[in-house]
Write a protein that holds these residues in place. Structure first.
Motif, PDB file in Angstrom:
ATOM      1  N   GLN A  63      -0.635  -2.295  -6.869  1.00  7.40           N
ATOM      2  CA  GLN A  63      -0.607  -3.723  -7.557  1.00  7.40           C
ATOM      3  C   GLN A  63       0.727  -4.185  -8.373  1.00  7.40           C
ATOM      4  O   GLN A  63       1.325  -3.250  -9.298  1.00  7.40           O
ATOM      5  CB  GLN A  63      -1.879  -3.623  -8.556  1.00  7.40           C
ATOM      6  CG  GLN A  63      -3.100  -3.537  -7.711  1.00  7.40           C
ATOM      7  CD  GLN A  63      -4.304  -4.215  -8.614  1.00  7.40           C
ATOM      8  OE1 GLN A  63      -4.404  -5.559  -8.714  1.00  7.40           O
ATOM      9  NE2 GLN A  63      -5.273  -3.212  -8.595  1.00  7.40           N
ATOM     10  N   THR A  97      -9.667  -6.112 -10.071  1.00 10.23           N
ATOM     11  CA  THR A  97     -10.298  -5.068  -9.820  1.00 10.23           C
ATOM     12  C   THR A  97     -10.621  -4.737  -8.319  1.00 10.23           C
ATOM     13  O   THR A  97     -10.147  -5.383  -7.605  1.00 10.23           O
ATOM     14  CB  THR A  97     -12.016  -5.572 -10.420  1.00 10.23           C
ATOM     15  OG1 THR A  97     -12.310  -6.861  -9.705  1.00 10.23           O
ATOM     16  CG2 THR A  97     -11.597  -6.169 -12.037  1.00 10.23           C
ATOM     17  N   THR A  98     -11.318  -3.603  -7.907  1.00  9.60           N
ATOM     18  CA  THR A  98     -11.766  -3.289  -6.909  1.00  9.60           C
ATOM     19  C   THR A  98     -12.338  -4.500  -5.915  1.00  9.60           C
ATOM     20  O   THR A  98     -12.217  -4.782  -4.714  1.00  9.60           O
ATOM     21  CB  THR A  98     -12.522  -2.151  -6.709  1.00  9.60           C
ATOM     22  OG1 THR A  98     -11.995  -0.900  -7.392  1.00  9.60           O
ATOM     23  CG2 THR A  98     -12.882  -1.583  -5.166  1.00  9.60           C
ATOM     24  N   PHE A 132       0.821  -1.120   0.061  1.00  9.80           N
ATOM     25  CA  PHE A 132       0.046  -0.120  -0.157  1.00  9.80           C
ATOM     26  C   PHE A 132       0.840   1.288   0.123  1.00  9.80           C
ATOM     27  O   PHE A 132       1.972   0.980   0.535  1.00  9.80           O
ATOM     28  CB  PHE A 132      -1.132   0.106   1.223  1.00  9.80           C
ATOM     29  CG  PHE A 132      -1.963  -1.203   1.240  1.00  9.80           C
ATOM     30  CD1 PHE A 132      -3.169  -1.139   0.548  1.00  9.80           C
ATOM     31  CD2 PHE A 132      -1.457  -2.372   2.159  1.00  9.80           C
ATOM     32  CE1 PHE A 132      -3.811  -2.109   0.634  1.00  9.80           C
ATOM     33  CE2 PHE A 132      -2.326  -3.434   2.158  1.00  9.80           C
ATOM     34  CZ  PHE A 132      -3.619  -3.205   1.582  1.00  9.80           C
ATOM     35  N   ARG A 191     -13.074  -1.037   0.389  1.00  9.93           N
ATOM     36  CA  ARG A 191     -12.861  -0.547  -1.032  1.00  9.93           C
ATOM     37  C   ARG A 191     -11.985   0.979  -1.039  1.00  9.93           C
ATOM     38  O   ARG A 191     -11.540   1.171  -1.922  1.00  9.93           O
ATOM     39  CB  ARG A 191     -14.303  -0.087  -1.522  1.00  9.93           C
ATOM     40  CG  ARG A 191     -15.293  -1.150  -1.756  1.00  9.93           C
ATOM     41  CD  ARG A 191     -16.776  -0.777  -2.438  1.00  9.93           C
ATOM     42  NE  ARG A 191     -16.279  -0.971  -3.781  1.00  9.93           N
ATOM     43  CZ  ARG A 191     -16.415  -1.690  -4.470  1.00  9.93           C
ATOM     44  NH1 ARG A 191     -16.716  -2.974  -4.367  1.00  9.93           N
ATOM     45  NH2 ARG A 191     -16.310  -1.171  -6.005  1.00  9.93           N
ATOM     46  N   LYS A 192     -11.974   1.671   0.014  1.00 14.79           N
ATOM     47  CA  LYS A 192     -11.208   2.964  -0.095  1.00 14.79           C
ATOM     48  C   LYS A 192      -9.816   2.481   0.096  1.00 14.79           C
ATOM     49  O   LYS A 192      -8.822   2.974  -0.397  1.00 14.79           O
ATOM     50  CB  LYS A 192     -11.715   3.827   1.186  1.00 14.79           C
ATOM     51  CG  LYS A 192     -10.847   5.025   1.158  1.00 14.79           C
ATOM     52  CD  LYS A 192     -11.409   6.071   2.232  1.00 14.79           C
ATOM     53  CE  LYS A 192     -10.363   7.248   2.348  1.00 14.79           C
ATOM     54  NZ  LYS A 192     -11.072   8.005   3.534  1.00 14.79           N
ATOM     55  N   ALA A 250      -8.544  -0.423  -1.029  1.00 15.75           N
ATOM     56  CA  ALA A 250      -8.229  -0.743  -2.204  1.00 15.75           C
ATOM     57  C   ALA A 250      -7.661   0.186  -3.009  1.00 15.75           C
ATOM     58  O   ALA A 250      -6.570  -0.227  -4.315  1.00 15.75           O
ATOM     59  CB  ALA A 250      -9.309  -1.275  -2.984  1.00 15.75           C
ATOM     60  N   SER A 251      -8.020   1.469  -2.820  1.00 14.75           N
ATOM     61  CA  SER A 251      -7.704   2.586  -3.670  1.00 14.75           C
ATOM     62  C   SER A 251      -6.166   2.688  -3.498  1.00 14.75           C
ATOM     63  O   SER A 251      -5.419   3.585  -4.245  1.00 14.75           O
ATOM     64  CB  SER A 251      -8.303   3.779  -3.504  1.00 14.75           C
ATOM     65  OG  SER A 251      -8.270   4.318  -2.246  1.00 14.75           O
ATOM     66  N   TYR A 252      -5.594   2.305  -2.159  1.00  9.55           N
ATOM     67  CA  TYR A 252      -4.288   2.769  -1.645  1.00  9.55           C
ATOM     68  C   TYR A 252      -3.463   1.387  -2.255  1.00  9.55           C
ATOM     69  O   TYR A 252      -2.179   1.523  -2.010  1.00  9.55           O
ATOM     70  CB  TYR A 252      -4.191   3.093  -0.204  1.00  9.55           C
ATOM     71  CG  TYR A 252      -4.731   4.007   0.197  1.00  9.55           C
ATOM     72  CD1 TYR A 252      -4.091   5.366   0.192  1.00  9.55           C
ATOM     73  CD2 TYR A 252      -6.081   4.191   0.831  1.00  9.55           C
ATOM     74  CE1 TYR A 252      -4.700   6.681   0.298  1.00  9.55           C
ATOM     75  CE2 TYR A 252      -6.512   5.699   0.948  1.00  9.55           C
ATOM     76  CZ  TYR A 252      -5.760   6.473   1.018  1.00  9.55           C
ATOM     77  OH  TYR A 252      -6.247   7.840   1.365  1.00  9.55           O
ATOM     78  N   CYS A 253      -3.731   0.348  -2.696  1.00 10.86           N
ATOM     79  CA  CYS A 253      -3.182  -0.832  -3.127  1.00 10.86           C
ATOM     80  C   CYS A 253      -2.064  -0.464  -4.274  1.00 10.86           C
ATOM     81  O   CYS A 253      -2.630   0.021  -5.327  1.00 10.86           O
ATOM     82  CB  CYS A 253      -3.916  -1.945  -3.113  1.00 10.86           C
ATOM     83  SG  CYS A 253      -3.230  -3.580  -3.501  1.00 10.86           S
ATOM     84  N   GLN A 256     -14.171  -0.017   5.567  1.00  8.80           N
ATOM     85  CA  GLN A 256     -13.900   0.671   4.324  1.00  8.80           C
ATOM     86  C   GLN A 256     -12.763   0.006   3.283  1.00  8.80           C
ATOM     87  O   GLN A 256     -11.794   0.598   2.992  1.00  8.80           O
ATOM     88  CB  GLN A 256     -13.193   2.205   4.665  1.00  8.80           C
ATOM     89  CG  GLN A 256     -14.314   2.861   5.436  1.00  8.80           C
ATOM     90  CD  GLN A 256     -13.915   4.428   5.702  1.00  8.80           C
ATOM     91  OE1 GLN A 256     -14.010   5.246   4.615  1.00  8.80           O
ATOM     92  NE2 GLN A 256     -13.597   4.609   6.881  1.00  8.80           N
TER      93      GLN A 256
END
Length: 463
Positions: free
Chosen positions: A390, A397-398, A364, A382-383, A385-388, A380
């Motif tokens: 990859q 996908t999220t 992250f 899903r939020k 996931a936005s910091y992951c 949270q």
């Protein structure tokens, strides 16, 4: 970190000490940190990276060449150079040494104020409250992460060169003396962290700080985890050392524990206010902070192989707290090689990205462990996931990331050892000891004594 601009140079300096700026490279060649030409080195690393790894490399470069903020107190450059090359085992550890110096100076100053300004028989007063607030803010908010992670890396690697007279004593001072002011009993950290945690690799019940058996998205599980550690450390660690045939460490742990309790009792009898400000409060906050941090470091565990170092923790890259904590965000790197120098960890991550991809490691950016944990506890994902970051050629996908997170938060009690009768007996004996210490007049035993029924209730809930 705050978004507002701090225009005055002094305010910008203060801001960097609390919220380090990672917007540009800034390592000082004079402090011996890696390559003196970061821009050229960065171009080489980026050119060698696979296309789907470039973002990870760009983020890690900010930690590799970020402007270090561990050392608030700086000395004349000539003095620093002499210390680095004549005193230290590795000159790159100058920030670590300066960190210990600033912590020691602060504690000496604060304790002197308490002993001189507060009467020995005085009760609660505005002056005592004021000194308490200042002490806690500086000791914990400003120096807390810096000291704890500095001591952590000094426990893994020799700081003072063996050729220096008295090196063994100087290397022991952070754990024997300074650690007590952050709630870590004298002489216990090495046995707990290096001997137990790394050797047993986060697998409970051998590792008392193992997280595998917990549902790691549950705040109640975190409370049980903290209570378990706070209650049972003092007797379990010597027991662990005996079982592992480390008899010298077991004896040292018992002796240092006795000295710790004796010193606590003596200081409380001599000056109660100074005791509670400098040691008593930290003896409560320390275990809570340490175990909340360790729980966050090992919150995600790959159920396919809970003992795999790539899957039992995470890396946190381009995170401002890395500049305060000697790159503590690179916890996978640390578990892969616990003696890897802290300044090299981002580089080791960059050079081994293919292995991280193969093992499906979680990375992250821009978060510390507390921020990551807060997103987990508040569901949270899903939020988060936005910091992951990859590392796969075909990113998830999220929804796929959220499913992966949920899978790696499930309890895995089968991965560790059962809590057998000898360990249960140690736990019960330690609880009786806390109750006896409090009944016998040791005020600082009130917190663990109160935790005994809380732990029992949480054990029923978590069962």
């Amino acid at each position: 970190s705050p978004t507002q601009e701090w225009h005055h140079p002094m305010l910008r300096t203060v801001r960097h000490l609390l919220f380090p700026d990672l917007s540009s490279y800034g390592a000082e060649p004079g402090m011996g940190l890696l390559d003196p030409d970061p821009a050229e080195h960065a171009r080489e690393l980026l050119a060698a990276a696979k296309p789907h790894h470039r973002r990870a490399v760009e983020l890690a470069l900010c930690d590799l060449y970020g402007r270090r903020a561990e050392a608030i107190v700086r000395l004349p450059r000539g003095v620093e150079r002499a210390l680095a090359h004549r005193l230290l085992h590795d000159p790159r550890d100058l920030p670590l040494l300066l960190n210990f110096i600033q912590c020691g100076l602060w504690l000496a100053f604060s304790l002197t104020l308490q002993l001189t300004l507060l009467p020995r028989d005085g009760g609660l007063s505005a002056r005592a409250v004021g000194l308490f607030v200042v002490h806690v803010v500086v000791t914990w908010a400003i120096l807390g992460q810096r000291f704890i992670l500095g001591m952590h890396f000094a426990a893994h690697r020799t700081l003072i060169s063996p050729r220096v007279p008295g090196a063994a004593l100087l290397n022991a001072l952070p754990q024997l003396v300074l650690a007590n002011f952050w709630g870590m009993p004298a002489g216990m950290y090495y046995l707990h962290h290096v001997v137990m945690h790394h050797a047993s690799n986060n697998l409970f019940s051998w590792d008392l700080s193992g997280t595998n058996s917990y549902r790691r998205d549950s705040p109640l599980a975190l409370l049980h985890y903290i209570a378990n550690f706070a209650l049972h450390t003092f007797l379990y660690l010597p027991y662990y050392a005996v079982v592992k045939r480390r008899f010298g460490l077991a004896g040292f742990a018992l002796g240092s524990t006795g000295a710790y309790f004796a010193a606590f009792h003596a200081l409380h009898a001599y000056h109660p206010a100074a005791f509670w400000i400098s040691l008593g409060f930290s003896s409560v906050l320390g275990p809570v902070a340490l175990m909340a941090g360790n729980f966050g470091q090992h919150q995600f565990i790959n159920p396919a192989d809970p003992a795999d170092n790539y899957g039992l923790t995470v890396n946190l890259v381009k995170a401002p707290f890395n500049m305060l904590t000697f790159n503590d965000g690179y916890h996978i790197v640390h578990h892969l090689n616990s003696v890897c120098h802290w300044s090299e960890m981002p580089l080791q991550f960059i050079k081994n990205l293919d292995k991280y991809e193969k093992h499906d490691a979680l990375v992250f950016h821009s978060l510390d462990y507390n921020e990551m944990s807060a997103l987990i506890y508040t569901r949270q994902l899903r939020k988060l996931a936005s910091y992951c970051v990859q590392l796969r050629a075909e990113p998830r996908t999220t929804d796929q990331l959220v499913a992966l997170f949920e899978e790696r938060l499930q309890p895995l009690p089968q991965a560790g050892a059962p809590l057998d009768l000898p360990k249960k007996s140690i736990f019960g004996l330690q609880q009786l000891l806390w109750l006896g210490l409090y009944a016998g007049g040791m005020p600082s035993a009130i917190f663990p004594a109160l935790m005994v029924p809380v732990f029992a209730a949480l054990s029923l809930v978590e069962a």
